[in-house]
Design a protein around this motif. Structure first.
Motif, PDB file in Angstrom:
ATOM      1  N   ILE A  92     -34.884 -66.682  12.383  1.00 34.41           N
ATOM      2  CA  ILE A  92     -33.669 -65.938  12.736  1.00 34.41           C
ATOM      3  C   ILE A  92     -33.233 -65.156  11.500  1.00 34.41           C
ATOM      4  CG2 ILE A  92     -31.213 -66.212  13.302  1.00 34.41           C
ATOM      5  CD1 ILE A  92     -31.993 -68.608  15.025  1.00 34.41           C
ATOM      6  N   GLU A  93     -32.727 -63.982  11.718  1.00 30.36           N
ATOM      7  CA  GLU A  93     -32.229 -63.130  10.630  1.00 30.36           C
ATOM      8  C   GLU A  93     -31.288 -63.953   9.739  1.00 30.36           C
ATOM      9  OE1 GLU A  93     -29.073 -61.021   8.875  1.00 30.36           O
ATOM     10  OE2 GLU A  93     -28.754 -61.695  10.925  1.00 30.36           O
ATOM     11  N   GLN A  94     -31.409 -63.819   8.415  1.00 30.67           N
ATOM     12  CA  GLN A  94     -30.770 -64.728   7.458  1.00 30.67           C
ATOM     13  C   GLN A  94     -29.266 -64.868   7.605  1.00 30.67           C
ATOM     14  OE1 GLN A  94     -31.957 -63.735   3.487  1.00 30.67           O
ATOM     15  NE2 GLN A  94     -33.765 -65.031   3.591  1.00 30.67           N
ATOM     16  N   GLU A  95     -28.537 -63.766   7.638  1.00 31.45           N
ATOM     17  CA  GLU A  95     -27.073 -63.853   7.715  1.00 31.45           C
ATOM     18  C   GLU A  95     -26.644 -64.541   9.002  1.00 31.45           C
ATOM     19  OE1 GLU A  95     -23.337 -64.043   6.693  1.00 31.45           O
ATOM     20  OE2 GLU A  95     -24.912 -63.358   5.326  1.00 31.45           O
ATOM     21  N   THR A  96     -27.241 -64.165  10.113  1.00 39.45           N
ATOM     22  CA  THR A  96     -26.930 -64.810  11.384  1.00 39.45           C
ATOM     23  C   THR A  96     -27.358 -66.270  11.350  1.00 39.45           C
ATOM     24  OG1 THR A  96     -27.246 -62.704  12.523  1.00 39.45           O
ATOM     25  CG2 THR A  96     -27.260 -64.687  13.882  1.00 39.45           C
ATOM     26  N   GLY A  97     -28.499 -66.552  10.729  1.00 33.21           N
ATOM     27  CA  GLY A  97     -28.976 -67.926  10.609  1.00 33.21           C
ATOM     28  C   GLY A  97     -27.996 -68.809   9.851  1.00 33.21           C
ATOM     29  N   ARG A  98     -27.438 -68.275   8.770  1.00 31.89           N
ATOM     30  CA  ARG A  98     -26.439 -69.045   7.995  1.00 31.89           C
ATOM     31  C   ARG A  98     -25.205 -69.329   8.839  1.00 31.89           C
ATOM     32  NH1 ARG A  98     -28.595 -66.162   3.550  1.00 31.89           N
ATOM     33  NH2 ARG A  98     -27.282 -64.332   3.912  1.00 31.89           N
ATOM     34  N   GLN A  99     -24.752 -68.321   9.564  1.00 28.21           N
ATOM     35  CA  GLN A  99     -23.580 -68.489  10.434  1.00 28.21           C
ATOM     36  C   GLN A  99     -23.885 -69.495  11.554  1.00 28.21           C
ATOM     37  OE1 GLN A  99     -22.287 -64.808  12.176  1.00 28.21           O
ATOM     38  NE2 GLN A  99     -20.507 -65.715  13.135  1.00 28.21           N
ATOM     39  N   PHE A 100     -25.045 -69.370  12.162  1.00 27.69           N
ATOM     40  CA  PHE A 100     -25.501 -70.269  13.222  1.00 27.69           C
ATOM     41  C   PHE A 100     -25.498 -71.709  12.735  1.00 27.69           C
ATOM     42  CE2 PHE A 100     -29.177 -72.319  15.335  1.00 27.69           C
ATOM     43  CZ  PHE A 100     -28.887 -72.109  16.667  1.00 27.69           C
ATOM     44  N   TRP A 101     -26.088 -71.956  11.552  1.00 27.96           N
ATOM     45  CA  TRP A 101     -26.190 -73.319  11.026  1.00 27.96           C
ATOM     46  C   TRP A 101     -24.819 -73.878  10.665  1.00 27.96           C
ATOM     47  CZ3 TRP A 101     -30.608 -75.443  12.095  1.00 27.96           C
ATOM     48  CH2 TRP A 101     -30.860 -76.730  11.616  1.00 27.96           C
ATOM     49  N   LYS A 102     -23.943 -73.028  10.157  1.00 28.43           N
ATOM     50  CA  LYS A 102     -22.580 -73.442   9.824  1.00 28.43           C
ATOM     51  C   LYS A 102     -21.855 -73.934  11.080  1.00 28.43           C
ATOM     52  CE  LYS A 102     -18.448 -71.641   7.563  1.00 28.43           C
ATOM     53  NZ  LYS A 102     -17.837 -70.463   6.916  1.00 28.43           N
TER      54      LYS A 102
END
Length: 166
Positions: A92-102
């Protein structure tokens, strides 16, 4: 878009409770103390491969705070697997991935189960499992001596999530 139309036609019985534009592509199922959320990491409305709708995920999790067992399923991993990295192609695209995991962490999700790469991998990130499992039924695509041909059996009880790889 054609693949989305085909998916909806083949699986018309899936719940239609996903975000706008993704009915039948993203959805959730809640039964007793179990919440299963299926996210679409390929939706054309967000740009296709490696993107995921996070606002809807946050909403579904926020509306079900008392549920202990929460699992999220998607296609692309958030974190690279076995050295295979590359936003939108491998993860998953990094910025979205960070938000998703958060969001997963905030709401006490136990695991994110994904596939995309023909491999088996388990990682723990912030106390959440990322279980990557793909390869069942792919004997014609990969040599048998590799880890690709497998299936994962899972169970949840009062002690947590358990799995075994076959």
């Amino acid at each position: 878009l054609l693949s989305e139309q085909v998916f909806r036609a083949v699986f018309p019985h899936l719940p239609q409770n996903g975000p706008a534009g993704q009915k039948g592509l993203s959805y959730y199922v809640q039964k007793e103390d179990l919440l299963l959320i299926f996210v679409n990491t390929l939706w054309s409305g967000l740009g296709g491969e490696g993107r995921v709708e996070t606002a809807w995920l946050e909403q579904v999790l926020a509306e079900n705070p008392g549920i202990t067992n929460k699992l999220v399923f998607g296609h692309h991993p958030v974190f690279p697997v076995n050295g295979f990295a590359g936003e939108r192609q491998r993860t998953i695209e990094q910025e979205t991935g960070r938000q998703f995991w958060k969001i997963l962490k905030k709401h006490g999700v136990q695991a994110y189960i994904c596939s995309h790469l023909l491999a088996f991998d388990v990682q723990v990130q912030d106390g959440i499992l990322q279980i990557t499992t793909a390869g069942a039924g792919t004997a014609s695509r990969m040599p048998a001596e590799y880890e690709y041909l497998h299936a994962v059996q899972m169970a949840i009880d009062d002690e947590g999530l358990h799995y075994q790889v076959l």
